[in-house]
Motif scaffolding. Structure first.
Motif, PDB file in Angstrom:
ATOM      1  N   TRP A  17       0.835  -1.205   0.000  1.00  0.00           N
ATOM      2  CA  TRP A  17       0.000   0.000   0.000  1.00  0.00           C
ATOM      3  C   TRP A  17       0.870   1.256   0.000  1.00  0.00           C
ATOM      4  O   TRP A  17       0.541   2.245  -0.649  1.00  0.00           O
ATOM      5  CB  TRP A  17      -0.915   0.011   1.222  1.00  0.00           C
ATOM      6  N   LYS A  18       1.981   1.195   0.725  1.00  0.00           N
ATOM      7  CA  LYS A  18       2.896   2.337   0.718  1.00  0.00           C
ATOM      8  C   LYS A  18       3.433   2.571  -0.694  1.00  0.00           C
ATOM      9  O   LYS A  18       3.484   3.709  -1.181  1.00  0.00           O
ATOM     10  CB  LYS A  18       4.051   2.107   1.688  1.00  0.00           C
ATOM     11  N   GLU A  19       3.830   1.480  -1.371  1.00  0.00           N
ATOM     12  CA  GLU A  19       4.345   1.586  -2.733  1.00  0.00           C
ATOM     13  C   GLU A  19       3.277   2.116  -3.690  1.00  0.00           C
ATOM     14  O   GLU A  19       3.599   2.818  -4.650  1.00  0.00           O
ATOM     15  CB  GLU A  19       4.836   0.216  -3.206  1.00  0.00           C
ATOM     16  N   SER A  20       2.024   1.762  -3.418  1.00  0.00           N
ATOM     17  CA  SER A  20       0.917   2.217  -4.274  1.00  0.00           C
ATOM     18  C   SER A  20       0.407   3.595  -3.874  1.00  0.00           C
ATOM     19  O   SER A  20      -0.592   4.068  -4.428  1.00  0.00           O
ATOM     20  CB  SER A  20      -0.235   1.210  -4.197  1.00  0.00           C
ATOM     21  N   GLU A  21       1.049   4.225  -2.887  1.00  0.00           N
ATOM     22  CA  GLU A  21       0.722   5.573  -2.416  1.00  0.00           C
ATOM     23  C   GLU A  21      -0.672   5.646  -1.792  1.00  0.00           C
ATOM     24  O   GLU A  21      -1.305   6.696  -1.787  1.00  0.00           O
ATOM     25  CB  GLU A  21       0.849   6.592  -3.561  1.00  0.00           C
ATOM     26  N   PHE A  22      -1.135   4.519  -1.236  1.00  0.00           N
ATOM     27  CA  PHE A  22      -2.432   4.533  -0.559  1.00  0.00           C
ATOM     28  C   PHE A  22      -2.439   5.534   0.588  1.00  0.00           C
ATOM     29  O   PHE A  22      -3.394   6.275   0.774  1.00  0.00           O
ATOM     30  CB  PHE A  22      -2.749   3.135   0.006  1.00  0.00           C
ATOM     31  N   PHE A  23      -1.366   5.529   1.368  1.00  0.00           N
ATOM     32  CA  PHE A  23      -1.315   6.407   2.535  1.00  0.00           C
ATOM     33  C   PHE A  23      -1.314   7.875   2.115  1.00  0.00           C
ATOM     34  O   PHE A  23      -1.890   8.728   2.790  1.00  0.00           O
ATOM     35  CB  PHE A  23      -0.084   6.086   3.377  1.00  0.00           C
ATOM     36  N   ASP A  24      -0.665   8.182   0.995  1.00  0.00           N
ATOM     37  CA  ASP A  24      -0.637   9.552   0.493  1.00  0.00           C
ATOM     38  C   ASP A  24      -2.002   9.975  -0.038  1.00  0.00           C
ATOM     39  O   ASP A  24      -2.415  11.128   0.120  1.00  0.00           O
ATOM     40  CB  ASP A  24       0.405   9.695  -0.616  1.00  0.00           C
ATOM     41  N   LYS A  25      -2.716   9.042  -0.669  1.00  0.00           N
ATOM     42  CA  LYS A  25      -4.031   9.356  -1.228  1.00  0.00           C
ATOM     43  C   LYS A  25      -5.066   9.628  -0.143  1.00  0.00           C
ATOM     44  O   LYS A  25      -6.064  10.321  -0.396  1.00  0.00           O
ATOM     45  CB  LYS A  25      -4.502   8.213  -2.125  1.00  0.00           C
ATOM     46  N   LEU A  26      -4.842   9.072   1.044  1.00  0.00           N
ATOM     47  CA  LEU A  26      -5.736   9.319   2.174  1.00  0.00           C
ATOM     48  C   LEU A  26      -4.935   9.989   3.286  1.00  0.00           C
ATOM     49  O   LEU A  26      -4.872   9.518   4.419  1.00  0.00           O
ATOM     50  CB  LEU A  26      -6.354   8.006   2.656  1.00  0.00           C
ATOM     51  N   SER A  27      -4.344  11.114   2.944  1.00  0.00           N
ATOM     52  CA  SER A  27      -3.405  11.780   3.850  1.00  0.00           C
ATOM     53  C   SER A  27      -4.066  12.334   5.108  1.00  0.00           C
ATOM     54  O   SER A  27      -3.392  12.620   6.094  1.00  0.00           O
ATOM     55  CB  SER A  27      -2.689  12.914   3.111  1.00  0.00           C
ATOM     56  N   GLN A  28      -5.401  12.485   5.088  1.00  0.00           N
ATOM     57  CA  GLN A  28      -6.093  13.026   6.260  1.00  0.00           C
ATOM     58  C   GLN A  28      -6.357  11.966   7.325  1.00  0.00           C
ATOM     59  O   GLN A  28      -6.757  12.304   8.447  1.00  0.00           O
ATOM     60  CB  GLN A  28      -7.440  13.620   5.839  1.00  0.00           C
ATOM     61  N   ASN A  29      -6.164  10.710   6.989  1.00  0.00           N
ATOM     62  CA  ASN A  29      -6.643   9.630   7.851  1.00  0.00           C
ATOM     63  C   ASN A  29      -5.522   8.803   8.462  1.00  0.00           C
ATOM     64  O   ASN A  29      -4.511   8.527   7.819  1.00  0.00           O
ATOM     65  CB  ASN A  29      -7.559   8.698   7.054  1.00  0.00           C
ATOM     66  N   LEU A  30      -5.729   8.397   9.708  1.00  0.00           N
ATOM     67  CA  LEU A  30      -4.856   7.430  10.357  1.00  0.00           C
ATOM     68  C   LEU A  30      -5.285   6.021   9.946  1.00  0.00           C
ATOM     69  O   LEU A  30      -6.400   5.814   9.469  1.00  0.00           O
ATOM     70  CB  LEU A  30      -4.954   7.566  11.883  1.00  0.00           C
ATOM     71  N   TRP A  31      -4.393   5.055  10.182  1.00  0.00           N
ATOM     72  CA  TRP A  31      -4.698   3.654   9.911  1.00  0.00           C
ATOM     73  C   TRP A  31      -4.539   2.889  11.216  1.00  0.00           C
ATOM     74  O   TRP A  31      -3.476   2.922  11.840  1.00  0.00           O
ATOM     75  CB  TRP A  31      -3.763   3.101   8.833  1.00  0.00           C
ATOM     76  N   LEU A  32      -5.589   2.223  11.646  1.00  0.00           N
ATOM     77  CA  LEU A  32      -5.600   1.464  12.883  1.00  0.00           C
ATOM     78  C   LEU A  32      -5.400  -0.016  12.538  1.00  0.00           C
ATOM     79  O   LEU A  32      -6.319  -0.663  12.019  1.00  0.00           O
ATOM     80  CB  LEU A  32      -6.921   1.666  13.620  1.00  0.00           C
ATOM     81  N   VAL A  33      -4.208  -0.531  12.800  1.00  0.00           N
ATOM     82  CA  VAL A  33      -3.858  -1.883  12.376  1.00  0.00           C
ATOM     83  C   VAL A  33      -3.621  -2.768  13.597  1.00  0.00           C
ATOM     84  O   VAL A  33      -2.814  -2.438  14.469  1.00  0.00           O
ATOM     85  CB  VAL A  33      -2.595  -1.877  11.491  1.00  0.00           C
ATOM     86  N   SER A  34      -4.340  -3.884  13.651  1.00  0.00           N
ATOM     87  CA  SER A  34      -4.254  -4.793  14.797  1.00  0.00           C
ATOM     88  C   SER A  34      -3.162  -5.841  14.603  1.00  0.00           C
ATOM     89  O   SER A  34      -3.046  -6.449  13.528  1.00  0.00           O
ATOM     90  CB  SER A  34      -5.596  -5.500  15.001  1.00  0.00           C
ATOM     91  N   PHE A  35      -2.381  -6.039  15.669  1.00  0.00           N
ATOM     92  CA  PHE A  35      -1.363  -7.090  15.710  1.00  0.00           C
ATOM     93  C   PHE A  35      -1.495  -7.821  17.040  1.00  0.00           C
ATOM     94  O   PHE A  35      -1.450  -7.183  18.103  1.00  0.00           O
ATOM     95  CB  PHE A  35       0.042  -6.496  15.587  1.00  0.00           C
ATOM     96  N   PRO A  36      -1.640  -9.144  17.021  1.00  0.00           N
ATOM     97  CA  PRO A  36      -1.832  -9.874  18.284  1.00  0.00           C
ATOM     98  C   PRO A  36      -0.579  -9.988  19.142  1.00  0.00           C
ATOM     99  O   PRO A  36      -0.672 -10.070  20.373  1.00  0.00           O
ATOM    100  CB  PRO A  36      -2.307 -11.256  17.814  1.00  0.00           C
ATOM    101  N   ASP A  37       0.598  -9.982  18.510  1.00  0.00           N
ATOM    102  CA  ASP A  37       1.832 -10.236  19.252  1.00  0.00           C
ATOM    103  C   ASP A  37       2.936  -9.276  18.795  1.00  0.00           C
ATOM    104  O   ASP A  37       3.429  -9.373  17.670  1.00  0.00           O
ATOM    105  CB  ASP A  37       2.286 -11.686  19.029  1.00  0.00           C
ATOM    106  N   PRO A  38       3.349  -8.329  19.655  1.00  0.00           N
ATOM    107  CA  PRO A  38       4.395  -7.365  19.277  1.00  0.00           C
ATOM    108  C   PRO A  38       5.712  -8.022  18.883  1.00  0.00           C
ATOM    109  O   PRO A  38       6.486  -7.456  18.098  1.00  0.00           O
ATOM    110  CB  PRO A  38       4.582  -6.512  20.538  1.00  0.00           C
TER     111      PRO A  38
END
Length: 396
Positions: A42-63
């Protein structure tokens, strides 16, 4: 980057005014390493840049399974790592979480259940599951950790939504938009009836005089029409002096889309808060249009797809049978079939879109195959749709 596996859905996370502030990708049971690979794509596809106003809440069970160099792979300031509170309590995990935090990631203590003291003393942000309501001590923690934007998730209805707001939660997600209170469904029914009549007239290309007559019956609607036409977006150099002129300057296609969206914006005026159904309908409309375009649909077909997405929640808005709500609009058979039976090409796309902003399930994969949509195209359309939701929230 085109992938053949991994079918995350993107769920909207709103603020108290029901404007989009974050996105929660749901990866189901995918391993952490695959989640990281998808995020990197998604970073390579510039997804984060296209939605620059928004945070992304990503769940991970084990740090411990998260790469220590994550900050070199992803935009840390855009991503919140949602870690179960039980995992945050582990001493070994805490040093790792501090490392991620020092490199720009926001750490959210997920599935937060502490009632007396924090499981992790450095907790700044937490998320509570509100599916069965919120515990009595929720408000005390939002007050004690007042500098954080705390998240109430899986909110089932507007009763629990109000409870979350009263408890001090700043970001909110769940299916509450699809379960509006009865009072809101019935509010302003005469204005909604006029909007449906206007849409019916526009869809059959009625004379401007017929449109003008209905606009004149609603001062608020008239004001919004002139405000829209006079906005900078149209950059008109002439002063608008009549309803006919306003309708001509706006154009039938734009007028139709504006009226469709306006159905959802009128019912709820709660201290500036948007109707939660509006953003979900806007998402569906844009998503339908994008998928139709990717499948080679022409302009008329894209308009029809947009309409199907926008009208798919009118039964929730009106609290009535959808067939009865649509009856005044004299819609084409393929649109009605999609809305009422989920059949035809538009119906297949609508079924996929209905799954795309909900909890991930195996249904998404089968719906993608049925619609003949590649997962990369699906995600691209999702980002485009949320971009339009941002615009709608900004302009509302």
């Amino acid at each position: 980057m085109i992938r053949d596996s991994g079918f995350p859905t993107f769920m909207p996370v709103m603020n108290a005014l029901q404007r989009l502030v974050a996105i929660q990708p749901d990866f189901g049971a995918l391993p952490t390493i695959e989640i990281i690979e998808i995020l990197q794509s998604w970073k390579e596809s510039e997804f984060f840049d296209k939605l620059s106003q928004n945070l992304w809440l990503v769940s991970f069970p084990d740090p411990q399974l998260i790469p220590i160099d994550l900050h070199t792979r992803l935009p840390a300031h855009r991503i919140c790592l949602c870690i179960p509170e039980t995992a945050c309590a582990n001493k070994e995990n805490q040093s790792r979480l501090k490392h991620f935090s020092s490199n720009g990631f926001r750490i959210v203590a997920d599935n937060f259940v502490s009632s007396l003291e924090l499981a992790w003393g450095d907790t700044k942000y937490f998320a509570m599951d509100a599916k069965a309501g919120l515990p009595f001590y929720a408000k005390s923690w939002t007050a004690k950790l007042s500098s954080g934007q705390h998240w109430a998730k899986n909110i089932p209805d507007t009763v629990v939504l109000e409870q979350a707001l009263q408890s001090g939660f700043k970001i909110l997600s769940g299916d509450y938009a699809f379960n509006p209170p009865v009072s809101n469904r019935s509010a302003d029914s005469s204005a909604r009836t006029r909007l449906l009549k206007l849409l019916g007239l526009v869809s059959r290309d009625a004379d401007s005089s017929e449109l003008e007559e209905l606009f004149k019956q609603d001062p608020s609607l008239s004001f919004m029409l002139f405000k829209l036409v006079s906005s900078a977006a149209f950059a008109q150099t002439v002063r608008v002096s009549s309803f006919g002129q306003a309708i001509t300057l706006l154009g039938r296609r734009q007028l139709q889309r504006w009226l469709q969206l306006l159905l959802y914006t009128r019912p709820e005026q709660n201290a500036g808060a948007l109707n939660p159904l509006m953003t979900r309908a806007a998402f569906r409309a844009s998503m339908m249009e994008g998928l139709c375009q990717k499948r080679g649909g022409n302009k008329d077909e894209q308009d029809a797809a947009f309409m199907v997405g926008m009208f798919s929640l009118l039964d929730k808005l009106f609290g009535s049978n959808l067939a009865d709500v649509l009856q005044p609009l004299t819609l084409k058979d393929d649109i009605l079939d999609a809305l009422l039976q989920r059949t035809g090409q538009l119906g297949v796309l609508l079924h996929l879109v209905e799954l795309s902003d909900r909890t991930n399930s195996a249904e998404v994969e089968s719906a993608l195959h049925r619609a003949e949509i590649d997962v990369g195209v699906f995600e691209e359309c999702l980002v485009q749709a949320y971009g339009w939701v941002n615009q709608v929230c900004r302009d509302a």
